[in-house]
Motif scaffolding. Structure first.
Motif, PDB file in Angstrom:
ATOM      1  N   ALA A 159      51.848 141.445 -40.846  1.00  0.00           N
ATOM      2  CA  ALA A 159      53.039 141.021 -41.595  1.00  0.00           C
ATOM      3  C   ALA A 159      52.752 139.691 -42.274  1.00  0.00           C
ATOM      4  CB  ALA A 159      54.250 140.909 -40.678  1.00  0.00           C
ATOM      5  N   PRO A 160      51.962 139.681 -43.352  1.00  0.00           N
ATOM      6  CA  PRO A 160      51.692 138.416 -44.046  1.00  0.00           C
ATOM      7  C   PRO A 160      52.935 137.810 -44.676  1.00  0.00           C
ATOM      8  CG  PRO A 160      50.804 140.288 -45.263  1.00  0.00           C
ATOM      9  CD  PRO A 160      51.249 140.820 -43.952  1.00  0.00           C
ATOM     10  N   ALA A 161      53.938 138.633 -45.002  1.00  0.00           N
ATOM     11  CA  ALA A 161      55.198 138.130 -45.555  1.00  0.00           C
ATOM     12  C   ALA A 161      56.163 137.851 -44.415  1.00  0.00           C
ATOM     13  CB  ALA A 161      55.795 139.142 -46.531  1.00  0.00           C
ATOM     14  N   ALA A 162      56.717 136.630 -44.397  1.00  0.00           N
ATOM     15  CA  ALA A 162      57.605 136.241 -43.297  1.00  0.00           C
ATOM     16  C   ALA A 162      58.842 137.118 -43.232  1.00  0.00           C
ATOM     17  CB  ALA A 162      58.005 134.773 -43.454  1.00  0.00           C
ATOM     18  N   ALA A 163      59.364 137.528 -44.370  1.00  0.00           N
ATOM     19  CA  ALA A 163      60.590 138.328 -44.376  1.00  0.00           C
ATOM     20  C   ALA A 163      60.394 139.696 -43.740  1.00  0.00           C
ATOM     21  CB  ALA A 163      61.099 138.492 -45.805  1.00  0.00           C
ATOM     22  N   ALA A 164      59.156 140.169 -43.673  1.00  0.00           N
ATOM     23  CA  ALA A 164      58.886 141.496 -43.113  1.00  0.00           C
ATOM     24  C   ALA A 164      58.593 141.446 -41.626  1.00  0.00           C
ATOM     25  CB  ALA A 164      57.706 142.139 -43.842  1.00  0.00           C
ATOM     26  N   ARG A 165      58.611 140.257 -41.028  1.00  0.00           N
ATOM     27  CA  ARG A 165      58.202 140.129 -39.632  1.00  0.00           C
ATOM     28  C   ARG A 165      59.040 140.973 -38.674  1.00  0.00           C
ATOM     29  NH1 ARG A 165      55.245 135.815 -38.274  1.00  0.00           N
ATOM     30  NH2 ARG A 165      54.350 136.152 -40.324  1.00  0.00           N
ATOM     31  N   PRO A 166      60.372 141.016 -38.766  1.00  0.00           N
ATOM     32  CA  PRO A 166      61.120 141.849 -37.806  1.00  0.00           C
ATOM     33  C   PRO A 166      60.745 143.327 -37.866  1.00  0.00           C
ATOM     34  CG  PRO A 166      62.590 140.330 -38.950  1.00  0.00           C
ATOM     35  CD  PRO A 166      61.276 140.262 -39.649  1.00  0.00           C
ATOM     36  N   GLN A 167      60.646 143.863 -39.082  1.00  0.00           N
ATOM     37  CA  GLN A 167      60.298 145.279 -39.227  1.00  0.00           C
ATOM     38  C   GLN A 167      58.920 145.568 -38.640  1.00  0.00           C
ATOM     39  OE1 GLN A 167      60.234 146.531 -43.313  1.00  0.00           O
ATOM     40  NE2 GLN A 167      59.254 148.492 -42.862  1.00  0.00           N
ATOM     41  N   VAL A 168      57.976 144.679 -38.886  1.00  0.00           N
ATOM     42  CA  VAL A 168      56.613 144.893 -38.401  1.00  0.00           C
ATOM     43  C   VAL A 168      56.541 144.750 -36.886  1.00  0.00           C
ATOM     44  CG1 VAL A 168      54.280 143.953 -38.467  1.00  0.00           C
ATOM     45  CG2 VAL A 168      55.554 144.258 -40.588  1.00  0.00           C
ATOM     46  N   LEU A 169      57.223 143.765 -36.330  1.00  0.00           N
ATOM     47  CA  LEU A 169      57.224 143.599 -34.878  1.00  0.00           C
ATOM     48  C   LEU A 169      57.830 144.810 -34.184  1.00  0.00           C
ATOM     49  CD1 LEU A 169      58.250 139.853 -34.550  1.00  0.00           C
ATOM     50  CD2 LEU A 169      56.057 140.855 -33.898  1.00  0.00           C
ATOM     51  N   ARG A 170      58.849 145.382 -34.787  1.00  0.00           N
ATOM     52  CA  ARG A 170      59.462 146.580 -34.206  1.00  0.00           C
ATOM     53  C   ARG A 170      58.457 147.730 -34.189  1.00  0.00           C
ATOM     54  NH1 ARG A 170      63.439 146.353 -37.062  1.00  0.00           N
ATOM     55  NH2 ARG A 170      64.808 145.200 -35.645  1.00  0.00           N
ATOM     56  N   LEU A 171      57.695 147.875 -35.278  1.00  0.00           N
ATOM     57  CA  LEU A 171      56.687 148.940 -35.329  1.00  0.00           C
ATOM     58  C   LEU A 171      55.561 148.667 -34.342  1.00  0.00           C
ATOM     59  CD1 LEU A 171      55.385 150.765 -38.436  1.00  0.00           C
ATOM     60  CD2 LEU A 171      53.737 149.853 -36.827  1.00  0.00           C
ATOM     61  N   LEU A 172      55.124 147.417 -34.226  1.00  0.00           N
ATOM     62  CA  LEU A 172      54.060 147.087 -33.283  1.00  0.00           C
ATOM     63  C   LEU A 172      54.488 147.377 -31.851  1.00  0.00           C
ATOM     64  CD1 LEU A 172      52.756 143.723 -34.786  1.00  0.00           C
ATOM     65  CD2 LEU A 172      51.520 145.890 -34.682  1.00  0.00           C
ATOM     66  N   GLY A 173      55.748 147.093 -31.536  1.00  0.00           N
ATOM     67  CA  GLY A 173      56.225 147.390 -30.198  1.00  0.00           C
ATOM     68  C   GLY A 173      56.275 148.871 -29.902  1.00  0.00           C
ATOM     69  N   ARG A 174      56.661 149.674 -30.897  1.00  0.00           N
ATOM     70  CA  ARG A 174      56.772 151.126 -30.690  1.00  0.00           C
ATOM     71  C   ARG A 174      55.422 151.811 -30.701  1.00  0.00           C
ATOM     72  NH1 ARG A 174      58.484 153.819 -34.525  1.00  0.00           N
ATOM     73  NH2 ARG A 174      58.789 152.213 -36.105  1.00  0.00           N
ATOM     74  N   ARG A 175      54.516 151.375 -31.576  1.00  0.00           N
ATOM     75  CA  ARG A 175      53.281 152.099 -31.840  1.00  0.00           C
ATOM     76  C   ARG A 175      52.032 151.389 -31.339  1.00  0.00           C
ATOM     77  NH1 ARG A 175      54.933 157.191 -32.988  1.00  0.00           N
ATOM     78  NH2 ARG A 175      56.488 157.249 -34.670  1.00  0.00           N
ATOM     79  N   PHE A 176      52.181 150.431 -30.429  1.00  0.00           N
ATOM     80  CA  PHE A 176      50.996 149.676 -30.029  1.00  0.00           C
ATOM     81  C   PHE A 176      49.956 150.568 -29.358  1.00  0.00           C
ATOM     82  CE2 PHE A 176      48.646 146.773 -27.162  1.00  0.00           C
ATOM     83  CZ  PHE A 176      48.094 145.968 -28.137  1.00  0.00           C
ATOM     84  N   ALA A 177      50.378 151.610 -28.676  1.00  0.00           N
ATOM     85  CA  ALA A 177      49.415 152.520 -28.033  1.00  0.00           C
ATOM     86  C   ALA A 177      48.474 153.137 -29.059  1.00  0.00           C
ATOM     87  CB  ALA A 177      50.156 153.613 -27.267  1.00  0.00           C
ATOM     88  N   GLU A 178      48.969 153.380 -30.273  1.00  0.00           N
ATOM     89  CA  GLU A 178      48.132 153.958 -31.328  1.00  0.00           C
ATOM     90  C   GLU A 178      47.463 152.896 -32.185  1.00  0.00           C
ATOM     91  OE1 GLU A 178      50.623 156.358 -29.510  1.00  0.00           O
ATOM     92  OE2 GLU A 178      51.607 155.158 -31.069  1.00  0.00           O
ATOM     93  N   LEU A 179      47.847 151.635 -32.013  1.00  0.00           N
ATOM     94  CA  LEU A 179      47.304 150.555 -32.843  1.00  0.00           C
ATOM     95  C   LEU A 179      46.294 149.700 -32.083  1.00  0.00           C
ATOM     96  CD1 LEU A 179      50.553 149.456 -34.708  1.00  0.00           C
ATOM     97  CD2 LEU A 179      48.551 150.574 -35.695  1.00  0.00           C
ATOM     98  N   HIS A 180      45.815 150.164 -30.950  1.00  0.00           N
ATOM     99  CA  HIS A 180      44.750 149.449 -30.264  1.00  0.00           C
ATOM    100  C   HIS A 180      43.813 150.456 -29.618  1.00  0.00           C
ATOM    101  CE1 HIS A 180      46.679 150.308 -26.388  1.00  0.00           C
ATOM    102  NE2 HIS A 180      45.560 149.903 -25.829  1.00  0.00           N
ATOM    103  N   ALA A 181      42.582 150.035 -29.453  1.00  0.00           N
ATOM    104  CA  ALA A 181      41.568 150.851 -28.786  1.00  0.00           C
ATOM    105  C   ALA A 181      40.995 150.038 -27.636  1.00  0.00           C
ATOM    106  CB  ALA A 181      40.470 151.255 -29.764  1.00  0.00           C
TER     107      ALA A 181
END
Length: 649
Positions: A167-189
């Motif tokens: 989330a390089p744009a500060a205004a997008a931080r909430p949306q991105v954090l929500r996705l990271l919380g939901r999809r972290f299992a698929e976003l890390h190895a």
């Protein structure tokens, strides 16, 4: 009678037993428990949810407590251990206070009549905005309460780096954090067998499987998502296909081969060079994919397919129909597609062009063994959920918003500007997306002893600075620094901006006549870790409860205020001798003199999460005390037919 007097000691005993099981792991100085899995594997952990779930409690009331604690942990990413410690203290206090239905009603009245007013007119004055762009002061103490001493700082840096890159744009931080919380299992190895220092954040996503067919290609390409076999079927489901001769059978195979080859030609003509499939494809599909330069990744999970669809905005493609030559429009743009070797396992590394604010990045998480990697991954996923709470606010109840508006209209605005004994310094944040500009100080009212921020020393006051501590900055409700600005990434992050509003001498928390907005706790509000929230709320609840006319509400207020101290007591139990007593007496003395509290350098915590912890505990206590009857069911309930009536015997 609901939750009779005879049942209350048992509730307290069950809560105390749960608290005793997790109290030793509370805080950064807490120890770790060793969990033994059914496979015989020993896993050391400090995670409250894991500890509570591993207990496998049997009493129904205790199961309710565990469920509520885990629900709070899932919602805010924090607070499972603190929940049961505070719950046990509240139940113990109510047991000692006595009373029945009156105290249960008083619990509901306490939240609106005392707790919210104490937070709005007392606690709020001590809140401060999160440092601009600095996530580590929030992440390090959070991870310290869940992991062992090794690697906390490294994991905090990795978590902050991933948040900033995604989330390089500060205004997008909430949306991105929500996705990271939901999809972290698929976003890390997870990569066991390597030190944590080998972990890194990579652009794109990593699929933990190898290519079924790999055809190297340069430049941007298109990817197609499929959820069904691409080899055409000879017949529809449920329809019998009869073959009378060997010739018919061979002709059928040739037809299948020709249709498959035609499809791959069609994909090539539409610049589709990557096929992402949730099912295993037939050998003929893999053969012609290699022949026409199409890479294939198969057996993707439904979660991975959903993540790719969310990033790219494309839907799976249905290849066969009346017209197989139609133009393919549902394709995703891919910047690179290559194999990635993680120790001895080859994976697929793909860079997608995102259609949303989320910029795809993944975390390669290394650790000595699988169990440690699992703990780190769970802690990081919770950290993203915790950071998301910085954008949440706590609003006042409707029944006393009217009162606040009435007081606000009656109050004289000039009281904030003309008092000879009061001064305000408002530090305006003029940050842009690339850097934090110089803070501009505007002095309002009469000039007195100035307390300003040293731009070269973040979060420290020049006035009365000591080696051990510095005063807490007090935030006013007119703070214009939004949560997005507080988490902005850029240069010059060492120049932290916030508001400073000193107290009036002799001002009462209940009678100050300020802070009547609808917001109790603003987005981005933080406090230093180490019991500051509990000490402040304890003090203001007791101070405001003195004016309560209802004796039962006053009793509940004192019970909750004393119970709040159970958390800092547990935090200081391994500190120096009389550590909590010294800290408590010093803090109360400063509050009585309307002076700022000393600050430690151990980090910050979200006030929203702490306030939700208190609310959740109060609701759980009310629920437990309202139980009329516990029925043990030894077999599943029989389904009642619609034709049954109340007259049936």
């Amino acid at each position: 009678m609901a939750a009779a007097e005879a049942e209350r000691p048992r509730l307290w005993q069950e809560a105390a037993a749960l608290a005793g099981a997790v109290r030793g792991a509370l805080g950064p100085r807490g120890g770790r428990a060793l969990l033994l899995r059914p496979t015989g594997e020993a896993v050391p952990t400090r995670d409250g949810r894991r500890l509570l779930e591993a207990l496998s409690v049997e009493p129904p009331a205790a199961r309710v407590m565990v469920a509520r604690a885990c629900s709070l942990r899932a919602a805010t990413g924090d607070g499972a251990k603190s929940f049961v410690v505070l719950l046990a203290a509240v139940l113990g206090g109510l047991r000692a206070a006595g009373g029945g239905a009156g105290l249960r009603r008083a619990l509901r009245d306490f939240e609106a009549q005392v707790l919210e007013r104490a937070a709005a007119r007392g606690l709020r004055r001590h809140l401060r905005p999160a440092p601009p762009g600095l996530l580590e002061p929030l992440l390090e103490p959070y991870l310290a309460g869940r992991l062992g001493p090794g690697g906390r700082r490294r994991l905090a840096r990795l978590c902050a780096e991933m948040c900033r890159r995604c989330a390089p744009a500060a205004a997008a931080r909430p949306q991105v954090l929500r996705l990271l919380g939901r999809r972290f299992a698929e976003l890390h190895a997870a990569v066991p067998g390597l030190p944590l220092a080998s972990s890194r954040v990579l652009p794109g996503i990593v699929l933990r499987r190898d290519f079924a067919a790999y055809c190297p290609t340069d430049g941007e390409l298109r990817a197609l998502l499929v959820t069904e076999p691409l080899r055409p079927a000879l017949t529809a489901p449920g329809v019998e296909f009869a073959v009378d001769s060997e010739g018919q059978y061979q002709a059928s195979l040739r037809w299948i081969t020709e249709r498959t080859e035609a499809l791959m030609k069609h994909l090539q003509s539409n610049n589709v060079k990557l096929l992402l499939s949730s099912v295993k494809q037939e050998e003929v599909v893999i053969y012609y994919a290699k022949l026409y330069g199409v890479s294939v990744v198969e057996c993707l999970s439904s979660e991975e397919m959903a993540l790719i669809s969310e990033i790219t905005g494309v839907s799976p493609y249905a290849p066969f129909g009346d017209n197989t030559d139609r133009e393919i429009t549902e394709t995703a743009a891919v910047t690179f597609c290559q194999p990635l070797l993680l120790v001895s396992k080859r994976c697929v590394h793909i860079g997608f062009t995102s259609v949303s604010a989320f910029q795809p990045h993944c975390l390669i998480l290394c650790g000595p063994v699988v169990g440690v990697n699992e703990q780190h991954a769970a802690a990081l996923q919770g950290a993203f959920t915790m950071l998301l709470q910085l954008f949440e606010t706590v609003d006042r109840r409707e029944e006393w918003k009217v009162e606040g508006e009435r007081h606000s209209e009656a109050s004289d605005v000039s009281t904030w500007h003309s008092s000879a004994t009061q001064k305000q310094l408002v530090i305006e944040n003029t940050c842009n997306s690339n850097q934090v500009s110089e803070c501009r100080l505007k002095a309002l009212g009469y000039e007195r002893e100035r307390k300003i921020l040293d731009p070269d020393k973040s979060d420290l006051l020049v006035h009365n600075q000591k080696n051990r501590s510095a005063p807490v900055l007090v935030a006013h409700n007119t703070d214009k620094v939004s949560a997005c600005e507080c988490l902005r990434v850029g240069r010059g992050l060492e120049k932290t901006c916030c508001h400073i509003v000193p107290f009036k001498q002799g001002e009462s928390c209940a009678g100050s006549g300020q802070d009547y907005s609808n917001c109790l706790i603003e987005a981005g509000s933080v406090l230093p870790v180490g019991g500051y929230f509990e000490i402040l709320l304890h003090y203001y609840i007791q101070d405001y409860a003195k004016q309560c006319q209802q004796s039962e509400v006053s009793i509940v207020s004192n019970v909750v205020a004393d119970a709040l101290l159970s958390i800092p007591k547990a935090l200081y139990r391994t500190a120096e001798r009389n550590g909590f007593t010294t800290f408590y007496l010093e803090a109360i003395s400063l509050l009585q003199k309307n002076q700022p509290l000393p600050v430690n350098n151990e980090g910050l915590e979200s006030v929203y999460c702490k306030y939700q912890l208190v609310i959740s505990v109060l609701h759980c206590v009310t629920e437990l005390l309202s139980i009329d009857l516990v029925i043990g069911i030894r077999r599943p309930l029989q389904k009642i037919e619609d034709s049954d009536s109340e007259d049936d015997s």
